[in-house]
Motif scaffolding. Structure first.
Motif, PDB file in Angstrom:
ATOM      1  N   VAL A  38      48.412  39.753  45.936  1.00 33.89           N
ATOM      2  CA  VAL A  38      48.408  40.888  45.352  1.00 33.89           C
ATOM      3  C   VAL A  38      48.779  41.774  46.572  1.00 33.89           C
ATOM      4  CG1 VAL A  38      47.567  42.846  44.179  1.00 33.89           C
ATOM      5  CG2 VAL A  38      47.243  40.874  43.216  1.00 33.89           C
ATOM      6  N   PHE A  39      48.055  41.656  47.621  1.00 37.12           N
ATOM      7  CA  PHE A  39      48.381  42.312  48.956  1.00 37.12           C
ATOM      8  C   PHE A  39      49.285  41.968  49.857  1.00 37.12           C
ATOM      9  CE2 PHE A  39      43.536  43.315  48.553  1.00 37.12           C
ATOM     10  CZ  PHE A  39      43.555  44.147  47.531  1.00 37.12           C
ATOM     11  N   GLN A  40      49.890  40.669  49.539  1.00 38.81           N
ATOM     12  CA  GLN A  40      50.972  40.221  50.239  1.00 38.81           C
ATOM     13  C   GLN A  40      50.397  40.059  51.701  1.00 38.81           C
ATOM     14  OE1 GLN A  40      54.312  39.346  48.969  1.00 38.81           O
ATOM     15  NE2 GLN A  40      52.830  39.127  47.493  1.00 38.81           N
ATOM     16  N   VAL A  41      49.262  39.449  51.846  1.00 42.62           N
ATOM     17  CA  VAL A  41      48.755  39.048  53.073  1.00 42.62           C
ATOM     18  C   VAL A  41      48.074  37.436  53.229  1.00 42.62           C
ATOM     19  CG1 VAL A  41      48.060  41.321  53.843  1.00 42.62           C
ATOM     20  CG2 VAL A  41      46.053  39.884  52.616  1.00 42.62           C
ATOM     21  N   GLN A  42      47.608  37.173  54.196  1.00 39.78           N
ATOM     22  CA  GLN A  42      47.198  35.678  54.132  1.00 39.78           C
ATOM     23  C   GLN A  42      45.627  35.994  53.919  1.00 39.78           C
ATOM     24  OE1 GLN A  42      48.588  32.627  54.681  1.00 39.78           O
ATOM     25  NE2 GLN A  42      50.514  34.136  54.520  1.00 39.78           N
ATOM     26  N   ILE A  43      44.904  34.992  53.314  1.00 43.36           N
ATOM     27  CA  ILE A  43      43.410  35.037  53.263  1.00 43.36           C
ATOM     28  C   ILE A  43      42.770  35.483  54.645  1.00 43.36           C
ATOM     29  CG2 ILE A  43      41.291  33.860  52.603  1.00 43.36           C
ATOM     30  CD1 ILE A  43      42.960  32.574  50.612  1.00 43.36           C
ATOM     31  N   GLU A  44      43.063  34.973  55.733  1.00 46.41           N
ATOM     32  CA  GLU A  44      42.670  35.548  56.689  1.00 46.41           C
ATOM     33  C   GLU A  44      42.733  36.664  57.205  1.00 46.41           C
ATOM     34  OE1 GLU A  44      44.933  32.939  56.457  1.00 46.41           O
ATOM     35  OE2 GLU A  44      43.815  30.989  56.613  1.00 46.41           O
ATOM     36  N   ASP A  45      43.800  37.410  56.539  1.00 45.93           N
ATOM     37  CA  ASP A  45      43.835  38.806  56.918  1.00 45.93           C
ATOM     38  C   ASP A  45      42.730  39.832  55.994  1.00 45.93           C
ATOM     39  OD1 ASP A  45      46.061  38.620  58.561  1.00 45.93           O
ATOM     40  OD2 ASP A  45      47.583  38.479  56.974  1.00 45.93           O
ATOM     41  N   ILE A  46      42.119  38.895  54.935  1.00 46.46           N
ATOM     42  CA  ILE A  46      41.254  39.709  54.338  1.00 46.46           C
ATOM     43  C   ILE A  46      39.981  39.434  54.770  1.00 46.46           C
ATOM     44  CG2 ILE A  46      40.189  39.859  52.098  1.00 46.46           C
ATOM     45  CD1 ILE A  46      42.799  38.909  50.824  1.00 46.46           C
ATOM     46  N   LEU A  47      39.670  38.182  55.184  1.00 40.95           N
ATOM     47  CA  LEU A  47      38.328  37.887  55.872  1.00 40.95           C
ATOM     48  C   LEU A  47      38.092  38.305  57.141  1.00 40.95           C
ATOM     49  CD1 LEU A  47      37.814  34.320  54.263  1.00 40.95           C
ATOM     50  CD2 LEU A  47      36.816  36.574  53.311  1.00 40.95           C
ATOM     51  N   VAL A  48      36.816  38.889  57.548  1.00 40.81           N
ATOM     52  CA  VAL A  48      36.694  39.152  58.795  1.00 40.81           C
ATOM     53  C   VAL A  48      35.615  38.306  59.455  1.00 40.81           C
ATOM     54  CG1 VAL A  48      35.357  40.856  60.514  1.00 40.81           C
ATOM     55  CG2 VAL A  48      37.121  41.512  58.553  1.00 40.81           C
ATOM     56  N   ARG A  59      43.661  47.398  49.248  1.00 37.72           N
ATOM     57  CA  ARG A  59      43.882  48.017  48.251  1.00 37.72           C
ATOM     58  C   ARG A  59      44.678  49.464  48.178  1.00 37.72           C
ATOM     59  NH1 ARG A  59      41.691  51.743  45.280  1.00 37.72           N
ATOM     60  NH2 ARG A  59      39.947  51.990  46.695  1.00 37.72           N
ATOM     61  N   MET A  60      44.093  50.071  48.938  1.00 42.04           N
ATOM     62  CA  MET A  60      44.578  51.610  49.009  1.00 42.04           C
ATOM     63  C   MET A  60      45.988  51.412  49.661  1.00 42.04           C
ATOM     64  SD  MET A  60      41.485  53.891  49.894  1.00 42.04           S
ATOM     65  CE  MET A  60      40.421  52.893  51.102  1.00 42.04           C
ATOM     66  N   LYS A  61      46.401  50.596  50.462  1.00 46.29           N
ATOM     67  CA  LYS A  61      47.633  50.623  51.257  1.00 46.29           C
ATOM     68  C   LYS A  61      48.527  49.942  50.274  1.00 46.29           C
ATOM     69  CE  LYS A  61      50.036  48.018  55.284  1.00 46.29           C
ATOM     70  NZ  LYS A  61      49.699  47.103  56.180  1.00 46.29           N
ATOM     71  N   SER A  62      48.094  49.079  49.540  1.00 47.95           N
ATOM     72  CA  SER A  62      49.013  48.620  48.344  1.00 47.95           C
ATOM     73  C   SER A  62      49.181  49.642  46.899  1.00 47.95           C
ATOM     74  CB  SER A  62      48.359  47.336  47.572  1.00 47.95           C
ATOM     75  OG  SER A  62      48.408  46.425  48.563  1.00 47.95           O
ATOM     76  N   GLY A  63      48.523  50.663  47.396  1.00 49.32           N
ATOM     77  CA  GLY A  63      48.640  51.644  46.385  1.00 49.32           C
ATOM     78  C   GLY A  63      47.984  51.388  44.842  1.00 49.32           C
ATOM     79  N   LEU A  64      47.145  50.718  44.845  1.00 47.60           N
ATOM     80  CA  LEU A  64      46.661  49.993  43.820  1.00 47.60           C
ATOM     81  C   LEU A  64      44.857  51.027  43.547  1.00 47.60           C
ATOM     82  CD1 LEU A  64      46.898  46.489  43.745  1.00 47.60           C
ATOM     83  CD2 LEU A  64      48.171  47.922  42.450  1.00 47.60           C
ATOM     84  N   SER A  65      44.670  51.222  42.284  1.00 52.54           N
ATOM     85  CA  SER A  65      43.308  51.766  42.127  1.00 52.54           C
ATOM     86  C   SER A  65      42.224  50.896  41.802  1.00 52.54           C
ATOM     87  CB  SER A  65      43.476  52.736  40.825  1.00 52.54           C
ATOM     88  OG  SER A  65      43.687  52.003  39.809  1.00 52.54           O
ATOM     89  N   VAL A  66      41.150  50.948  41.855  1.00 51.39           N
ATOM     90  CA  VAL A  66      40.210  49.835  41.400  1.00 51.39           C
ATOM     91  C   VAL A  66      40.490  49.469  40.002  1.00 51.39           C
ATOM     92  CG1 VAL A  66      37.790  49.418  41.030  1.00 51.39           C
ATOM     93  CG2 VAL A  66      38.410  50.750  43.070  1.00 51.39           C
TER      94      VAL A  66
END
Length: 77
Positions: free
Chosen positions: A63-73, A20-27
């Motif tokens: 929104v973040f322009q990533v794959q879902i796998e890049d979000i989930l750990v 979120r921060m890398k994308s420059g978005l606030s909560v």
């Protein structure tokens, strides 16, 4: 015995906050994208209290322009 992957909720929440921060978005901006009346769900995601629903993960990835796998750990048990 077969190892089953599990989602590390805390690290996934850290990923959501970082992306979120890398994308420059606030909560607040992310809240508006989802159409939520309050930001509580996003804060819960970021703290790793709950995971976003699958449909919300799809939106986050877009929104973040990533794959879902890049979000989930994922971790093996």
């Amino acid at each position: 015995m077969q190892k089953n992957p599990i989602i590390n909720m805390e690290k996934t929440g850290e990923n959501i906050a970082r992306l979120r921060m890398k994308s420059g978005l606030s909560v607040r901006q992310l809240q508006e994208i989802f159409g939520f009346s309050t930001p509580q769900a996003i804060y819960k995601w970021q703290r790793g209290v709950v995971l976003p629903a699958v449909d919300n993960l799809v939106i986050l990835a877009e929104v973040f322009q990533v794959q879902i796998e890049d979000i989930l750990v994922m971790e093996d048990t």
